[in-house]
Design an enzyme around this catalytic site. Structure first.
Site, PDB file in Angstrom:
ATOM      1  CB  SER A  89       2.009  -4.583  11.933  1.00 24.28           C
ATOM      2  OG  SER A  89       2.098  -5.154  13.225  1.00 24.28           O
ATOM      3  CE  LYS A 126      -0.816  -3.724  14.930  1.00 21.41           C
ATOM      4  NZ  LYS A 126      -0.402  -5.106  14.813  1.00 21.41           N
TER       5      LYS A 126
END
Length: 169
Positions: A89, A126
């Site tokens: 991701s 993230k």
């Protein structure tokens, strides 16, 4: 247990972090590494010449100095740890599956920083987005959706990513 009043905030902060870490589900011990066990006195030669990424130039064998990777990669060893990435991701941030991240727990998690966070017991890496309406965790891959952090969520930022250790195939 009795605790001196001045030490209460320190102990409460430590307990909050400990509880958040214990709450992480599906965590494998081998995914986290203490820097003291991973980094020993590693010193590699640094050569005076720079390596061009364009046209080749004549080689220079002059060694300029030794570089200690501990001081180059880790500013605060006591508050840093390594974690291995699982998933893709964050590929557009240069973070790939299997990479090791150097994470510093003492740094402030500011808007735009890449963080290791725990949300509702799940661990993730993230980019942090702080807005007037709240927090979001942004992936760096268009195949993944941002994660909204609701106010009622169990949320904890474990640390800020400072370096990526990436193998070159």
């Amino acid at each position: 247990m009795r605790v001196p009043e001045p030490l209460k905030p320190v102990l409460e902060a430590w307990l909050q972090e400990y509880r958040a870490i214990r709450a992480v589900r599906e965590l494998h011990v081998d995914e986290f590494r203490s820097l003291t066990s991973e980094l020993s006195d590693v010193s590699l030669p640094l050569f005076a010449s720079r390596v061009p990424a364009g046209a080749p130039v004549a080689a220079d064998d002059l060694k300029e100095a030794d570089v200690d990777l501990n001081t180059h990669l880790v500013r605060r060893p006591a508050s840093s740890f390594l974690v291995t990435v699982k998933g893709d991701s964050m590929i557009n941030a240069g973070i790939h599956d299997g990479d090791m991240l150097v994470v510093d727990k003492s740094l402030e998690a500011r808007h735009g920083k890449v963080v290791v966070a725990v949300i509702n017991g799940e661990l993730t890496v993230k980019r942090l987005e702080k807005t007037a309406t709240g927090l979001r965790l942004l992936p760096e891959n268009p195949d993944f959706a941002p994660i909204e952090v609701p106010e009622e969520a169990s949320f904890f930022i474990w640390g800020v990513v400072t370096n990526v250790i990436h193998k070159v195939d």
